[in-house]
Design a protein around this motif. Sequence first.
Motif, PDB file in Angstrom:
ATOM      1  N   GLU A  66       0.821  -1.215   0.000  1.00 52.95           N
ATOM      2  CA  GLU A  66       0.000   0.000   0.000  1.00 52.95           C
ATOM      3  C   GLU A  66       0.857   1.268   0.000  1.00 52.95           C
ATOM      4  O   GLU A  66       0.312   2.368  -0.009  1.00 52.95           O
ATOM      5  CB  GLU A  66      -0.945  -0.008   1.211  1.00 52.95           C
ATOM      6  N   GLY A  67       2.187   1.114   0.018  1.00 48.55           N
ATOM      7  CA  GLY A  67       3.066   2.269  -0.111  1.00 48.55           C
ATOM      8  C   GLY A  67       4.013   2.528   1.038  1.00 48.55           C
ATOM      9  O   GLY A  67       4.905   3.367   0.920  1.00 48.55           O
ATOM     10  N   ASP A  68       3.875   1.841   2.163  1.00 50.73           N
ATOM     11  CA  ASP A  68       4.814   1.998   3.278  1.00 50.73           C
ATOM     12  C   ASP A  68       5.987   1.057   3.033  1.00 50.73           C
ATOM     13  O   ASP A  68       6.032  -0.058   3.542  1.00 50.73           O
ATOM     14  CB  ASP A  68       4.127   1.678   4.609  1.00 50.73           C
ATOM     15  N   LEU A  69       6.952   1.521   2.251  1.00 55.50           N
ATOM     16  CA  LEU A  69       8.046   0.654   1.831  1.00 55.50           C
ATOM     17  C   LEU A  69       8.949   0.232   2.981  1.00 55.50           C
ATOM     18  O   LEU A  69       9.690  -0.736   2.868  1.00 55.50           O
ATOM     19  CB  LEU A  69       8.858   1.339   0.731  1.00 55.50           C
ATOM     20  N   GLY A  70       8.896   0.928   4.101  1.00 60.04           N
ATOM     21  CA  GLY A  70       9.684   0.549   5.265  1.00 60.04           C
ATOM     22  C   GLY A  70       9.016  -0.505   6.134  1.00 60.04           C
ATOM     23  O   GLY A  70       9.615  -0.979   7.107  1.00 60.04           O
ATOM     24  N   ALA A  71       7.801  -0.892   5.793  1.00 63.66           N
ATOM     25  CA  ALA A  71       7.054  -1.848   6.623  1.00 63.66           C
ATOM     26  C   ALA A  71       7.772  -3.182   6.753  1.00 63.66           C
ATOM     27  O   ALA A  71       7.718  -3.829   7.804  1.00 63.66           O
ATOM     28  CB  ALA A  71       5.647  -2.059   6.051  1.00 63.66           C
ATOM     29  N   LEU A  72       8.469  -3.602   5.718  1.00 60.43           N
ATOM     30  CA  LEU A  72       9.137  -4.903   5.767  1.00 60.43           C
ATOM     31  C   LEU A  72      10.314  -4.908   6.728  1.00 60.43           C
ATOM     32  O   LEU A  72      10.720  -5.968   7.218  1.00 60.43           O
ATOM     33  CB  LEU A  72       9.591  -5.317   4.372  1.00 60.43           C
ATOM     34  N   ASP A  73      10.866  -3.732   7.009  1.00 60.48           N
ATOM     35  CA  ASP A  73      11.979  -3.642   7.955  1.00 60.48           C
ATOM     36  C   ASP A  73      11.541  -4.048   9.360  1.00 60.48           C
ATOM     37  O   ASP A  73      12.382  -4.390  10.197  1.00 60.48           O
ATOM     38  CB  ASP A  73      12.541  -2.219   7.998  1.00 60.48           C
ATOM     39  N   ARG A  74      10.264  -4.002   9.637  1.00 55.83           N
ATOM     40  CA  ARG A  74       9.741  -4.335  10.964  1.00 55.83           C
ATOM     41  C   ARG A  74       9.438  -5.826  11.119  1.00 55.83           C
ATOM     42  O   ARG A  74       8.986  -6.258  12.179  1.00 55.83           O
ATOM     43  CB  ARG A  74       8.500  -3.490  11.245  1.00 55.83           C
ATOM     44  N   VAL A  75       9.688  -6.598  10.071  1.00 58.84           N
ATOM     45  CA  VAL A  75       9.440  -8.036  10.110  1.00 58.84           C
ATOM     46  C   VAL A  75      10.713  -8.745  10.570  1.00 58.84           C
ATOM     47  O   VAL A  75      11.799  -8.510  10.030  1.00 58.84           O
ATOM     48  CB  VAL A  75       9.008  -8.564   8.726  1.00 58.84           C
TER      49      VAL A  75
END
Length: 164
Positions: A66-75
């Motif tokens: 959806e556009g939060d490209l940094g979201a995967l860094d929190r996985v």
Amino acid sequence: MLKHHTIDTPAGPLTIVVGPSGGVRAAGFTDDVGDLLPLIHPKLHAQAQPDDDIGPVIAHVRSYFEGDLGALDRVVVEQHIAGEFVAHAWVVMREIKPGSPVTYSEFARLSGRPAAIRAAAMACARNPVALFTPCHRVLRLDGSLGGYRWGLPVKRQLLAHEAA
């Protein structure tokens, strides 16, 4: 016990395998968990059961698309492999920012071994947690895509999404 879930994404079905602590042990653009289980190191391997609740990872994937490209860094990922360079290269790979792909040569340099271009490419090829450890952000020296376990159309789509 491992759990897995497949979600639809703009790049195709993404199957995610998580361990008991919720860390991602394998992920790939396939709807067949059987494609992923052999990628998990034997020390982390077990049977995987389907489960709709694999923790917050699904929300992070949706946020990414959806556009939060940094979201995967929190996985959290749980990768393990014999070989100090590959393990370190995977950590470095997670630091490659969306929209800023690097070449295999640059990736080798970032990983601390500038002459180890083939080893850097091998680290990409052996990556069991596609998307979360973003091997799709590593390109050939001439800027062409190179390879990708899940197909070049998927790699192209991910890079376009991150460049937008």
